[in-house]
Design an enzyme around this catalytic site. Structure first.
Site, PDB file in Angstrom:
ATOM      1  CE  LYS A 116     -33.383   0.475  -5.630  1.00 48.97           C
ATOM      2  NZ  LYS A 116     -33.799   1.881  -5.722  1.00 48.97           N
TER       3      LYS A 116
HETATM    4  C1  LIG Z   1     -34.974   2.495  -5.334  1.00 46.08           C
HETATM    5  C2  LIG Z   1     -34.928   3.962  -5.248  1.00 46.08           C
HETATM    6  C3  LIG Z   1     -35.722   4.660  -4.331  1.00 46.08           C
HETATM    7  C4  LIG Z   1     -36.720   3.959  -3.431  1.00 46.08           C
HETATM    8  O1  LIG Z   1     -36.082   3.182  -2.437  1.00 46.08           O
HETATM    9  P1  LIG Z   1     -36.892   2.032  -1.674  1.00 46.08           P
HETATM   10  O2  LIG Z   1     -35.881   1.342  -0.846  1.00 46.08           O
HETATM   11  O3  LIG Z   1     -37.427   1.124  -2.764  1.00 46.08           O
HETATM   12  O4  LIG Z   1     -37.976   2.664  -0.911  1.00 46.08           O
HETATM   13  C5  LIG Z   1     -35.598   6.039  -4.261  1.00 46.08           C
HETATM   14  N1  LIG Z   1     -34.754   6.703  -5.084  1.00 46.08           N
HETATM   15  C6  LIG Z   1     -33.975   6.063  -5.968  1.00 46.08           C
HETATM   16  C7  LIG Z   1     -33.093   6.854  -6.854  1.00 46.08           C
HETATM   17  C8  LIG Z   1     -34.019   4.673  -6.081  1.00 46.08           C
HETATM   18  O5  LIG Z   1     -33.244   4.045  -6.968  1.00 46.08           O
END
Ligand SMILES: *Cc1c(COP(=O)(O)O)cnc(C)c1O
Length: 500
Positions: A116
């Site tokens: 993120k």
């Molecule tokens: C948010 C997240 C995901 C999923 O990603 P999306 O964009 O919501 O599909 C996968 N792994 C981690 C560690 C995340 O923080």
């Protein structure tokens, strides 16, 4: 800038069009509940050989300028420089690690050690620049639902940013211990964290409801506030996520792992469908990607969708060892549905209404054909743990429980198709963020030990130093202890903003 390069944004449900990039970023969600989409997907205007020579920041500019056409070169470069700096623990920003015959694209070297950070370290800068450009003088209130990682990364980005407040809702009991500690120890006078009595979908639906509540918005506007979103529905998150796929391709070329134009496969651990959608955008822009391998955990709504064309959220919500993927309503899928319907907003709106009313919808055969670039797979918790254990034992590479899902699904993909194209697996979190589950996977047993004891054991076993983000919370003070029911989210926002 030539007028013909200008991109504007439209709602996937048809209620808004001609919106500039900066306005779309400020607004987050379209007024009709739809998601903003660029009126077309621009083509990359650099060659793979050129990308091979670029830094992360240079790549970011070349990709983002194509979408955010109302930002000046100076504004955009300023945002990029402020975002991708020493907050990342490597100058590469997103390094590629080769292990077990694939390339793990490590997206967790930012300040909160999950992917993120890749978008949320730039979103606050894009948003404050957008507020200046559009002469917004209200205080921007970021409302965010999190499955664990967005909340911390968004707060880290927005903490003490003048003119902004941020309120994060996370599912109580639905995140890892480290994720919870990271959020509850967050500093910054403008940050608030609320544990809700519900799961991630409840939090996300609650936040979307607040966005759609015109009366509430007017009430807050009168007090000098306006809402925006840091969730992956914001186009200001999607666009920065395209960058690392282009960057990874350049890196592979530079290392001579591929030749220019050679197609690669991309596997992504998927929850809200934001990360993999960014890879799809990269493909539409002309990046040579063959298959997009969409990896789900036990909440395999997307696997079923790609197999049958029916999206059905009416099922048990399972709490797993990959909590950031514990999602039954993948919001960003709406953008793919819209594209697959030939950008027919009316068609998309009907399907989304059906999702709202019945919890399900079915796409046509033709739309399903349009999605043929995707290959859906899933790995349950046992398969995930076995994959983490095996790869660590064979190669010494230690991955987290989300990357484990993608890695296991990628193996299923090659086994079922025989496709041996060079593969990039999105590695979305540091194993330290999910230390308990990762240690249980490699030792094969449950542990009663306290979290930080496990972290020290992980460091000893893997040789990877404990990241700063984890050291910081070892002794940090808890600063947030709000909790509420799903029904009380609105009242909680009033209380936080002191407008009751
Ligand atoms: C948010 C997240 C995901 C999923 O990603 P999306 O964009 O919501 O599909 C996968 N792994 C981690 C560690 C995340 O923080």
């Amino acid at each position: 800038m030539e007028l013909s390069n200008t991109i504007t944004y439209v709602s996937t449900r048809g209620g808004q069009s001609g919106v500039s990039a900066s306005q779309a970023i400020l607004q987050g969600l379209a007024k009709d509940g739809g998601l903003f989409m660029p009126d077309r997907i621009p083509k990359l205007d650099c060659l793979p050989e050129q990308f091979a020579q670029m830094s992360y920041q240079e790549t970011a500019y070349e990709v983002m300028k194509l979408f955010l056409t109302d930002y000046t070169e100076e504004e955009l470069k300023d945002c990029i420089e402020k975002a991708y700096d020493g907050k990342f623990d490597t100058e590469e920003i997103a390094p590629l690690a080769k292990a077990d015959g694939a390339y793990y694209l490590e997206l967790f070297h930012g300040s909160t050690i999950a992917f993120k950070d890749m978008a949320l370290s730039i979103l606050p800068h894009l948003m404050t620049a957008a507020a200046r450009k559009n002469k917004v003088d209200q205080e921007i209130v970021i409302l965010t639902a999190t499955s664990g990682d967005t909340g911390k990364a968004a707060m880290a980005g927005f903490a003490d940013v003048p003119g902004t407040r941020i309120i994060v809702f996370y599912p109580k009991g639905g995140v890892s211990r480290i994720q919870e500690l990271q959020m509850r120890t967050q500093k910054g006078e403008n940050t608030s964290v609320v544990a809700i009595h519900g799961n991630f979908d409840d939090a996300q639906t609650g936040v979307k409801k607040l966005f759609g509540d015109e009366g509430f918005k007017e009430e807050l506007a009168a007090k000098g506030f306006r809402f925006s979103s840091a969730n992956s529905i914001n186009i200001g998150r999607l666009v920065p996520q395209i960058v690392y796929y282009v960057y990874a391709y350049g890196k592979l070329l530079k290392q001579k792992a591929i030749t220019a134009g050679e197609e690669i496969n991309v596997a992504v651990p998927t929850g809200n469908f934001g990360n993999i959608l960014a890879a799809y955008f990269a493909k539409q822009m002309g990046l040579p990607i063959k298959k997009l391998i969409c990896a789900s955990n036990d909440n395999k709504v997307l696997f079923d969708f790609f197999a049958t064309g029916t999206y059905d959220r009416n099922r048990e919500f399972i709490l797993t060892s990959s909590p950031s993927m514990d999602i039954l309503i993948s919001s960003n899928l709406e953008r793919l549905v819209y594209l697959s319907a030939g950008c027919d907003a009316g068609k998309n709106r009907k399907l989304m209404e059906s999702l709202g009313e019945n919890g399900s919808y079915q796409v046509t055969e033709d739309m399903k054909k349009q999605m043929a670039d995707f290959w859906g797979g899933f790995a349950d918790q046992e398969e995930n743990a076995a994959e983490i254990k095996r790869v660590f034992a064979d190669t010494g590479y230690l991955m987290d429980t989300h990357t484990g899902v993608a890695s296991a699904v990628y193996k299923k993909y090659t086994a079922s198709t025989g496709d041996q194209a060079v593969a990039v697996i999105a590695s979305t979190a540091s194993p330290y963020k999910f230390s308990r589950s990762v240690m249980e996977a490699i030792t094969g047993e449950k542990s009663q030990k306290e979290e930080f004891a496990l972290i020290d054991e992980m460091s000893a076993a893997s040789g990877i130093p404990v990241p700063k983000a984890v050291e910081e919370i070892r002794h940090a003070q808890i600063r947030h202890s709000r909790e509420c029911s799903v029904e009380a989210m609105k009242a909680e926002v009033r209380d936080i903003l002191e407008v009751s």
